[in-house]
Design a protein around this motif. Structure first.
Motif, PDB file in Angstrom:
ATOM      1  N   ILE A  80       0.875  -1.176   0.000  1.00  0.00           N
ATOM      2  CA  ILE A  80       0.000   0.000   0.000  1.00  0.00           C
ATOM      3  C   ILE A  80       0.909   1.222   0.000  1.00  0.00           C
ATOM      4  CG2 ILE A  80      -1.845   1.251   1.155  1.00  0.00           C
ATOM      5  CD1 ILE A  80      -2.602  -1.318   2.587  1.00  0.00           C
ATOM      6  N   HIS A  81       1.004   1.902  -1.133  1.00  0.00           N
ATOM      7  CA  HIS A  81       1.839   3.088  -1.208  1.00  0.00           C
ATOM      8  C   HIS A  81       1.189   4.216  -0.396  1.00  0.00           C
ATOM      9  CE1 HIS A  81       4.064   6.483  -3.027  1.00  0.00           C
ATOM     10  NE2 HIS A  81       5.024   5.573  -3.196  1.00  0.00           N
ATOM     11  N   VAL A  82       2.023   5.117   0.133  1.00  0.00           N
ATOM     12  CA  VAL A  82       1.479   6.203   0.958  1.00  0.00           C
ATOM     13  C   VAL A  82       0.460   7.047   0.186  1.00  0.00           C
ATOM     14  CG1 VAL A  82       3.381   6.419   2.602  1.00  0.00           C
ATOM     15  CG2 VAL A  82       3.546   7.551   0.388  1.00  0.00           C
ATOM     16  N   SER A  83       0.632   7.135  -1.127  1.00  0.00           N
ATOM     17  CA  SER A  83      -0.299   7.924  -1.938  1.00  0.00           C
ATOM     18  C   SER A  83      -1.656   7.259  -2.061  1.00  0.00           C
ATOM     19  CB  SER A  83       0.295   8.161  -3.325  1.00  0.00           C
ATOM     20  OG  SER A  83       0.477   6.923  -4.008  1.00  0.00           O
ATOM     21  N   GLU A  84      -1.754   5.973  -1.685  1.00  0.00           N
ATOM     22  CA  GLU A  84      -3.019   5.240  -1.787  1.00  0.00           C
ATOM     23  C   GLU A  84      -3.658   5.015  -0.418  1.00  0.00           C
ATOM     24  OE1 GLU A  84      -4.249   4.840  -4.586  1.00  0.00           O
ATOM     25  OE2 GLU A  84      -2.513   5.139  -5.886  1.00  0.00           O
ATOM     26  N   MET A  85      -3.260   5.840   0.561  1.00  0.00           N
ATOM     27  CA  MET A  85      -3.800   5.648   1.911  1.00  0.00           C
ATOM     28  C   MET A  85      -4.929   6.613   2.256  1.00  0.00           C
ATOM     29  SD  MET A  85      -0.487   4.707   4.238  1.00  0.00           S
ATOM     30  CE  MET A  85       0.310   3.103   4.048  1.00  0.00           C
ATOM     31  N   SER A  86      -4.954   7.785   1.630  1.00  0.00           N
ATOM     32  CA  SER A  86      -6.007   8.759   1.936  1.00  0.00           C
ATOM     33  C   SER A  86      -6.307   9.601   0.707  1.00  0.00           C
ATOM     34  CB  SER A  86      -5.571   9.656   3.104  1.00  0.00           C
ATOM     35  OG  SER A  86      -6.523  10.679   3.333  1.00  0.00           O
ATOM     36  N   TRP A  87      -7.610   9.914   0.534  1.00  0.00           N
ATOM     37  CA  TRP A  87      -8.016  10.766  -0.573  1.00  0.00           C
ATOM     38  C   TRP A  87      -7.602  12.216  -0.328  1.00  0.00           C
ATOM     39  CZ3 TRP A  87      -9.256   8.534  -4.872  1.00  0.00           C
ATOM     40  CH2 TRP A  87      -9.958   7.328  -4.895  1.00  0.00           C
ATOM     41  N   THR A  88      -7.566  12.596   0.901  1.00  0.00           N
ATOM     42  CA  THR A  88      -7.444  14.025   1.216  1.00  0.00           C
ATOM     43  C   THR A  88      -6.176  14.392   1.976  1.00  0.00           C
ATOM     44  OG1 THR A  88      -8.763  13.626   3.205  1.00  0.00           O
ATOM     45  CG2 THR A  88      -9.936  14.359   1.243  1.00  0.00           C
ATOM     46  N   ARG A  89      -5.700  13.478   2.842  1.00  0.00           N
ATOM     47  CA  ARG A  89      -4.527  13.796   3.658  1.00  0.00           C
ATOM     48  C   ARG A  89      -3.234  13.467   2.922  1.00  0.00           C
ATOM     49  NH1 ARG A  89      -5.270  10.675   9.130  1.00  0.00           N
ATOM     50  NH2 ARG A  89      -3.186  11.541   9.414  1.00  0.00           N
ATOM     51  N   LYS A  90      -2.206  14.295   3.132  1.00  0.00           N
ATOM     52  CA  LYS A  90      -0.879  13.998   2.601  1.00  0.00           C
ATOM     53  C   LYS A  90      -0.120  13.219   3.662  1.00  0.00           C
ATOM     54  CE  LYS A  90      -0.521  17.894  -0.600  1.00  0.00           C
ATOM     55  NZ  LYS A  90       0.262  19.093  -1.006  1.00  0.00           N
TER      56      LYS A  90
END
Length: 596
Positions: free
Chosen positions: A338-348
């Motif tokens: 799970i890449h960090v970019s695929e963990m939240s729609w809104t949060r960085k």
């Protein structure tokens, strides 16, 4: 010196053996009674039997009496032999003896004059043990014994007599915990013995080496690649496990233990474990055997395409975190990222630990699958609805929203809306009129403000807001409030080389260009004006789109001169010569030329 000592010991043992053999021969040569002997012959035989008994001899007698302290035994002498009662007591102190029992005893004291015979059952037993040890040694046999205690250099072993087992002879390998062997029963070889010195040296290693060699020969004859064999874990290292297949050691490398993740082999194995392994390769010359355990089950990646199709939801356990994402185990041997970019729609997400932790069970969606490369890309934000897909319906452009300032940067304000979506008020959209160098001049973190939705870019995930748009743009009506030609007054806010800026109202400024200050040539306006000074000027032009107002001081001066001339002309007498008229005409012509 050692060879001489061993020779002396062997000579002593040989002498003992010869004595024992002579005793056995003498006992074997005793006459056999037929019942037809005369009294004289019987008396001779009787007396002759007494002469053959010697101290240290082992004979068989019959128990004829038992009292509190002694047991009387008939050994064929005119006086019975005595044995101390304690030799017949068991470990609990009970006397274990019955009349007419046959018992082997050793003659300790033989005194014909006093007609006294002292016997010992225990010493007779020891003599028999020594005889047994002699036979075992000569026949290369084995004997069982119990390790009773640890002593300097090894163990004390009870084989009927105390014996010594050197630590180096206790096992094939050095023993880590010697106390574990105390109280255990093992089979031993007699390395050497000395009856006179009561010295017996044993070995267990000799037996184990022989067993290992036999097993090794059998194993080597049967070993082949692809064969499944049972082995015993012999040693554990950080890179694998050494397995005894029966006299032959093989290496089970850490990468061949499981299809899944193994941090250290000690997590799965202990020394002495029985395990099944598969022969991966065998080098006959170097006698190296490579083993595998995961090869006993099918590779889970062969079924990954069917079990984890793209778009399907899966459950897994987080097994590892890196800076760029989290690895999730879907089953033993199958992990997805799970890449960090695929963990939240809104949060960085800067680090996956902000969202998940090792050992946590998570639900994810399969985004991509490459079985040949053993890779699965997963996403957890896809398990919920993308708020950016519905935000425009919830907050269409033009909507006035209210939110709290979450962050302030050089370029604007971030306003919290909902679902972790932040809207940005750019510094240029804070005020219509004020020149703001930094947003913190006007607002602070935590302030609740109102703003208008200006734009929503789903692709770039940008939510643009404006504060100034909650009020009308004052520049839209500036032409009505400041008509061209109007005389106005204002305060000087800034002086530059190219002109003077004058504030007409809050946020509305006009510029008196250096060319519009005076008819005379001016090097720099700062020579004539100061910031904060009130001046009067005339509105020359207005450009609402570019938010500019042109002012002129020079025009006011020209108009003043013209008014003076006109007043002068009106006050002239009729008889005045035509010079006045000529002067007036010239001045008017000059004014018209300047306006052009």
């Amino acid at each position: 010196m050692n060879n001489i000592a061993e020779t002396n010991e062997n000579n002593e043992m040989n002498e003992e053996l010869e004595t024992a053999e002579e005793l056995e021969a003498s006992m074997a040569s005793e006459p056999v009674l037929t019942g037809e002997e005369t009294m004289e012959e019987l008396m001779g035989i009787y007396e002759e039997s007494f002469k053959r008994f010697e101290e240290g001899q082992v004979v068989t007698g019959t128990i004829i009496a038992v009292d509190r302290d002694h047991v009387l035994v008939d050994v064929g002498y005119k006086s019975e032999g005595q044995i101390s009662i304690h030799e017949f007591r068991d470990e609990e102190g009970n006397v274990d003896v019955s009349l007419n029992d046959q018992v082997e005893v050793m003659v300790e004291v033989w005194d014909e004059e006093e007609e006294t015979v002292i016997l010992s059952k225990e010493k007779a037993a020891k003599v028999k043990v020594w005889d047994a040890i002699r036979d075992i040694y000569e026949e290369d046999g084995t004997i069982e014994g119990i390790i009773t205690s640890r002593v300097k250099g090894g163990f004390s072993v009870d084989i009927g007599l105390p014996a010594f087992l050197p630590g180096s002879q206790a096992d094939l390998r050095p023993i880590r915990n010697m106390d574990e062997m105390v109280g255990q029963t093992y089979t031993f070889k007699v390395l050497k013995y000395n009856r006179k010195r009561s010295n017996i040296v044993l070995s267990r290693r000799v037996i184990l080496e022989k067993i290992r060699e036999e097993a090794r020969a059998n194993t080597l004859s049967s070993i082949e690649s692809g064969k499944v064999m049972e082995g015993v874990v012999k040693n554990i290292t950080e890179y694998g496990v050494f397995v005894d297949l029966g006299g032959v050691d093989g290496l089970l490398h850490i990468t061949d233990i499981s299809w899944g993740r193994v941090k250290h082999p000690s997590e799965l194995f202990s020394v002495g474990d029985n395990i099944n392994v598969k022969i991966l390769s065998y080098d006959m010359e170097k006698e190296r055997v490579s083993l595998g355990m995961k090869q006993l089950t099918p590779d889970p990646w062969t079924m990954a395409q069917e079990k984890y199709p793209v778009g399907s939801k899966v459950l897994g356990k987080v097994v590892s975190l890196t800076d760029y994402g989290a690895f999730v185990e879907l089953e033993e041997g199958v992990e997805g990222l799970i890449h960090v970019s695929e963990m939240s729609w809104t949060r960085k997400i800067r680090h996956p630990s902000k969202m998940v932790s090792v050992g946590e069970e998570v639900e994810a969606v399969v985004l991509d699958l490459k079985p040949d490369n053993r890779r699965i890309s997963l996403g957890i934000k896809q398990t919920v609805e993308n708020p950016w897909e519905v935000i425009s319906d919830k907050y269409p452009v033009g909507t006035v929203i209210e939110g709290k300032i979450k962050n302030i940067t050089d370029f604007g304000l971030f306003i919290g809306i909902d679902d972790d979506i932040d809207g940005l008020v750019h510094i240029s959209d804070i005020s219509w009129t004020k020149r703001i160098k930094h947003p913190s001049e006007v607002y602070k973190k935590g302030d609740v403000i109102q703003a208008v939705v200006l734009d929503i870019d789903k692709g770039s995930e940008r939510f643009s807001l404006g504060i100034k748009q909650t009020q009308p743009d004052p520049w839209e009506t500036v032409e009505q409030r400041y008509e061209v030609g109007t005389e106005i007054s204002g305060v000087i806010t800034n002086i530059t080389d190219f002109g003077v800026f004058v504030e007409l109202e809050e946020g509305i400024e006009g510029l008196v260009h250096v060319s519009e200050i005076s008819k005379e040539k001016i090097k720099t306006p700062s020579d004539q004006f100061k910031v904060g000074e009130n001046i009067t000027a005339r509105v020359m032009n207005i450009n609402s789109d570019e938010r500019r107002i042109g002012l002129s001081i020079k025009r006011l001066e020209d108009e003043a001169e013209e008014d003076i001339i006109q007043d002068f002309a009106k006050n002239m007498k009729p008889t005045t010569s035509s010079f006045g008229e000529l002067l007036r005409d010239n001045l008017e012509e000059a004014a018209r030329s300047e306006e052009k």
